[in-house]
Design a protein around this motif. Structure first.
Motif, PDB file in Angstrom:
ATOM      1  N   UNK A  97       0.820  -1.217   0.000  1.00 19.57           N
ATOM      2  CA  UNK A  97       0.000   0.000   0.000  1.00 19.57           C
ATOM      3  C   UNK A  97       0.851   1.264   0.000  1.00 19.57           C
ATOM      4  N   UNK A  98       2.146   1.130   0.210  1.00 23.95           N
ATOM      5  CA  UNK A  98       3.000   2.308   0.377  1.00 23.95           C
ATOM      6  C   UNK A  98       2.831   3.278  -0.778  1.00 23.95           C
ATOM      7  N   UNK A  99       2.914   2.809  -1.997  1.00 26.34           N
ATOM      8  CA  UNK A  99       2.547   3.583  -3.193  1.00 26.34           C
ATOM      9  C   UNK A  99       2.557   2.653  -4.395  1.00 26.34           C
ATOM     10  N   UNK A 100       2.230   3.197  -5.565  1.00 28.01           N
ATOM     11  CA  UNK A 100       2.108   2.357  -6.749  1.00 28.01           C
ATOM     12  C   UNK A 100       3.434   1.745  -7.176  1.00 28.01           C
ATOM     13  N   UNK A 101       4.554   2.381  -6.829  1.00 25.97           N
ATOM     14  CA  UNK A 101       5.858   1.817  -7.180  1.00 25.97           C
ATOM     15  C   UNK A 101       6.070   0.467  -6.508  1.00 25.97           C
ATOM     16  N   UNK A 102       5.517   0.299  -5.300  1.00 22.28           N
ATOM     17  CA  UNK A 102       5.654  -0.981  -4.597  1.00 22.28           C
ATOM     18  C   UNK A 102       5.000  -2.105  -5.390  1.00 22.28           C
ATOM     19  N   UNK A 103       3.841  -1.833  -5.996  1.00 22.73           N
ATOM     20  CA  UNK A 103       3.165  -2.840  -6.816  1.00 22.73           C
ATOM     21  C   UNK A 103       4.019  -3.188  -8.033  1.00 22.73           C
ATOM     22  N   UNK A 104       4.604  -2.175  -8.675  1.00 23.08           N
ATOM     23  CA  UNK A 104       5.458  -2.415  -9.845  1.00 23.08           C
ATOM     24  C   UNK A 104       6.663  -3.263  -9.482  1.00 23.08           C
ATOM     25  N   UNK A 105       7.260  -2.981  -8.341  1.00 26.57           N
ATOM     26  CA  UNK A 105       8.430  -3.746  -7.900  1.00 26.57           C
ATOM     27  C   UNK A 105       8.044  -5.199  -7.643  1.00 26.57           C
ATOM     28  N   UNK A 106       6.909  -5.416  -6.989  1.00 30.48           N
ATOM     29  CA  UNK A 106       6.461  -6.788  -6.722  1.00 30.48           C
ATOM     30  C   UNK A 106       6.169  -7.530  -8.026  1.00 30.48           C
ATOM     31  N   UNK A 107       5.574  -6.853  -8.997  1.00 27.12           N
ATOM     32  CA  UNK A 107       5.291  -7.497 -10.292  1.00 27.12           C
ATOM     33  C   UNK A 107       6.573  -7.861 -11.022  1.00 27.12           C
ATOM     34  N   UNK A 108       7.583  -6.994 -10.982  1.00 29.67           N
ATOM     35  CA  UNK A 108       8.868  -7.301 -11.617  1.00 29.67           C
ATOM     36  C   UNK A 108       9.533  -8.494 -10.922  1.00 29.67           C
ATOM     37  N   UNK A 109       9.419  -8.537  -9.619  1.00 27.15           N
ATOM     38  CA  UNK A 109       9.966  -9.665  -8.856  1.00 27.15           C
ATOM     39  C   UNK A 109       9.290 -10.971  -9.282  1.00 27.15           C
ATOM     40  N   UNK A 110       7.969 -10.922  -9.434  1.00 19.16           N
ATOM     41  CA  UNK A 110       7.229 -12.118  -9.854  1.00 19.16           C
ATOM     42  C   UNK A 110       7.650 -12.577 -11.246  1.00 19.16           C
ATOM     43  N   UNK A 111       7.908 -11.610 -12.144  1.00 15.33           N
ATOM     44  CA  UNK A 111       8.354 -11.971 -13.499  1.00 15.33           C
ATOM     45  C   UNK A 111       9.715 -12.661 -13.458  1.00 15.33           C
ATOM     46  N   UNK A 112      10.637 -12.130 -12.658  1.00 11.69           N
ATOM     47  CA  UNK A 112      11.961 -12.767 -12.544  1.00 11.69           C
ATOM     48  C   UNK A 112      11.846 -14.148 -11.913  1.00 11.69           C
ATOM     49  N   UNK A 113      10.956 -14.251 -10.942  1.00 14.93           N
ATOM     50  CA  UNK A 113      10.735 -15.554 -10.296  1.00 14.93           C
ATOM     51  C   UNK A 113      10.220 -16.574 -11.305  1.00 14.93           C
ATOM     52  N   UNK A 114       9.248 -16.160 -12.144  1.00 16.85           N
ATOM     53  CA  UNK A 114       8.695 -17.078 -13.141  1.00 16.85           C
ATOM     54  C   UNK A 114       9.742 -17.449 -14.190  1.00 16.85           C
ATOM     55  N   UNK A 115      10.592 -16.500 -14.582  1.00 15.78           N
ATOM     56  CA  UNK A 115      11.630 -16.769 -15.577  1.00 15.78           C
ATOM     57  C   UNK A 115      12.653 -17.755 -15.053  1.00 15.78           C
ATOM     58  N   UNK A 116      13.069 -17.604 -13.824  1.00 16.89           N
ATOM     59  CA  UNK A 116      14.077 -18.490 -13.243  1.00 16.89           C
ATOM     60  C   UNK A 116      13.512 -19.880 -12.971  1.00 16.89           C
ATOM     61  N   UNK A 117      12.178 -19.958 -12.863  1.00 16.82           N
ATOM     62  CA  UNK A 117      11.571 -21.269 -12.618  1.00 16.82           C
ATOM     63  C   UNK A 117      11.467 -22.108 -13.887  1.00 16.82           C
ATOM     64  N   UNK A 118      11.675 -21.479 -15.078  1.00 13.69           N
ATOM     65  CA  UNK A 118      11.583 -22.197 -16.341  1.00 13.69           C
ATOM     66  C   UNK A 118      12.953 -22.780 -16.684  1.00 13.69           C
ATOM     67  N   UNK A 119      13.090 -24.100 -16.826  1.00  7.33           N
ATOM     68  CA  UNK A 119      14.391 -24.712 -17.143  1.00  7.33           C
ATOM     69  C   UNK A 119      14.915 -24.207 -18.481  1.00  7.33           C
ATOM     70  N   UNK A 120      16.220 -23.977 -18.532  1.00  4.54           N
ATOM     71  CA  UNK A 120      16.862 -23.593 -19.785  1.00  4.54           C
ATOM     72  C   UNK A 120      16.867 -22.126 -20.053  1.00  4.54           C
ATOM     73  N   UNK A 121      16.224 -21.298 -19.177  1.00  2.00           N
ATOM     74  CA  UNK A 121      16.209 -19.863 -19.387  1.00  2.00           C
ATOM     75  C   UNK A 121      17.122 -19.171 -18.381  1.00  2.00           C
TER      76      UNK A 121
END
Length: 346
Positions: free
Chosen positions: A322-346
């Motif tokens: 809730x701190x501000x909208x940048x916090x949501x953007x940071x969490x979404x970027x983190x989720x994208x990196x998490x999903x990328x690292x979870x895919x073998x070969x990437x």
């Protein structure tokens, strides 16, 4: 006189050239700067977020406060007349249905990021490094003193200034959950953010169309409904056991609690009056009752805050998002990196 002025200017010019006096801006180290809500750095750009590693943060910058446009959407008037914005204010996924818990806590341990989810631990890992330590410590202290065991219900209030004042008192005293029943959105109201001091941003706000709808849900969550009412059957707030989950209901500035709410409530309570008048202003009455509830709980239980370790972590993650909208953007970027690292070969 003219000769004297010329002499003074010449002397000052000579002195400046000898001492090399150049006016330069004074920059204080961060530790010596006054703690204000003003941003200390420029907005975090998306490039910096993308280059940050998934597992660790090597360089961080504090999040900025919200823009004027974002603050406008967080005013009490806007929130209570735009139900979708109230729902979006709460970030972590909430429990659905009318379940009967042993102790009510509304959030699930997950935050939705597109098709993926982050746990509260992952939210703290992603967003935490971007907040200043002083800010994080303050949020942790707030969470330690939060409780859902006592909640506030405002029914039929006409003045958003009174709603704002009750929200401010609820936040200050550690109540996390507030409910608004049938607020009249057809009238014009002034901006009351200066009254609430932004407390609405940190509360869980739920809107209801009728006392019946609101009370049914609250009772399903284990609350007893206590309406503030001056009557022969009213119980003094000083004789109540506030360690039991209780919803405090305050009513309209002129008419008080509606007949429907009085009939559906579990008990009526009142503040003993010692003067010639027989009532307080509604926001004052709400503050007195909430304050006594917190004091009574502290006496009986040792403290007002009663969240366990898991609940505290989830609520802290909620506050960081809730701190501000940048916090949501940071969490979404983190989720994208998490999903990328979870895919073998990437």
């Amino acid at each position: 006189m003219s000769a004297s002025k010329t002499l003074i200017r010449t002397s000052l010019s000579t002195l400046q050239s000898k001492l090399d006096l150049n006016l330069k801006p004074l920059f204080l180290p961060l530790s010596l700067r006054p703690l204000t809500s003003a941003p200390l750095c420029s907005r975090i750009c998306s490039r910096r977020i993308r280059t940050r590693s998934f597992s660790a943060v090597q360089e961080t910058a504090p999040l900025e406060d919200e823009s004027p446009e974002e603050l406008e959407k967080d005013t009490v008037e806007h929130l209570l007349t735009h139900q979708d914005d109230v729902s979006r204010l709460m970030k972590m996924e909430r429990k659905s249905g009318m379940e009967v818990p042993s102790k009510w806590f509304p959030y699930l341990d997950r935050f939705r990021c597109g098709s993926d989810y982050l746990t509260s631990r992952e939210v703290l890992e992603a967003v935490g490094p971007y907040l200043m330590e002083e800010r994080k410590e303050r949020l942790k202290r707030v969470v330690r003193n939060r409780s859902y065991s006592v909640c506030l219900v405002v029914e039929g209030l006409c003045d958003f200034g009174n709603v704002s004042a009750t929200f401010r008192s609820a936040d200050a005293l550690g109540l996390q959950s507030v409910h608004v029943v049938s607020c009249d959105s057809s009238k014009r109201y002034r901006d009351n953010r200066h009254v609430s001091m932004g407390a609405e941003k940190w509360l869980d706000i739920e809107l209801w169309k009728s006392p019946k709808e609101c009370f049914e849900v609250l009772k399903s969550r284990g609350y007893q409904i206590a309406t503030t009412h001056v009557g022969m059957d009213a119980v003094s707030i000083y004789d109540m056991d506030w360690s039991r989950p209780t919803a405090i209901v305050v009513g309209n500035e002129n008419r008080g609690i509606s007949d429907e709410a009085l009939e559906l409530s579990d008990l009526h309570c009142s503040i003993p009056m010692k003067g010639m008048v027989d009532s307080f202003n509604v926001s004052v009455a709400a503050g007195i009752v909430m304050h006594h509830a917190v004091c009574d709980r502290t006496t009986r239980l040792g403290c007002h805050g009663d969240l366990n370790e898991e609940e505290s972590q989830i609520l802290l993650a909620e506050f960081l998002l809730r701190h501000n909208n940048s916090a949501i953007s940071i969490a979404n970027e983190y989720a994208k990196r998490k999903a990328t690292m979870a895919v073998p070969g990437l």
